[in-house]
Write an enzyme that holds these catalytic residues in place. Sequence first.
Site, short mmCIF file in Angstrom:
data_model
loop_
_atom_site.label_atom_id
_atom_site.label_comp_id
_atom_site.label_asym_id
_atom_site.label_seq_id
_atom_site.Cartn_x
_atom_site.Cartn_y
_atom_site.Cartn_z
N ARG A 35 0.78 -1.24 0.00
CA ARG A 35 0.00 0.00 0.00
C ARG A 35 0.81 1.30 0.00
NH1 ARG A 35 -5.02 0.02 3.94
NH2 ARG A 35 -3.38 0.16 5.50
N ASP A 36 2.12 1.23 -0.22
CA ASP A 36 2.90 2.47 -0.29
C ASP A 36 4.12 2.30 -1.19
OD1 ASP A 36 3.30 5.16 0.27
OD2 ASP A 36 4.42 4.77 2.12
N ILE A 37 3.90 1.75 -2.38
CA ILE A 37 5.00 1.59 -3.33
C ILE A 37 5.24 2.95 -3.99
CG2 ILE A 37 5.73 0.46 -5.47
CD1 ILE A 37 4.02 -1.95 -4.57
N THR A 74 0.86 7.17 -0.14
CA THR A 74 1.33 8.49 -0.56
C THR A 74 0.45 9.02 -1.67
OG1 THR A 74 3.58 7.83 0.03
CG2 THR A 74 3.34 9.72 -1.46
#
Length: 171
Positions: A35-37, A74
């Site tokens: 969930r935050d690549i 992000t």
Amino acid sequence: RDNGLFPEQMCFDIGMQLCRILMELHSRKPAIIHRDIKPSNVMLLPDGSVKLIDFGAAKTVSDGEKRDTVLIGTAGFAAPEQYGFSASTPQTDLYALGVLLNTLLTGVLPWEKEARGQLSGVISRCLKMDPKSRYAGAWELYDALKRAKKQRICWLPPGFRTLRWYKMIPA
């Protein structure tokens, strides 16, 4: 930021390595969604290998969950479902991987400038608003990247299609 834009062939390698990492995470029971690549969470080592770091936003998939409760991730790299429209799934990570690849190629987010070339179709599918329209899983995205990497660039003149400098100079 330090090295400028990435060559397309290097983006293929980075994308395929990240797909292998995601295959491992998504195949667990229950599946783990990163969930935050984003660029700062992907480490490129001197030997060319890729590491995915910062699992602070990661979660496991819960059957029956209708949506995520808050934005985790992000802005710009977070998939639409991370804004509370539905639950995070493996396709959430594939969306972010598409944004990442576009950013590596262009230096900006996809809605500012879309990547061109062999990766454009793959990135476009990763960025579909509906998670069901994206790739079914990291394994399918990996196969798409592998196929696109092998495609010849038909619009280039002979000698340039392989993207090998030693063939382009004489041509």
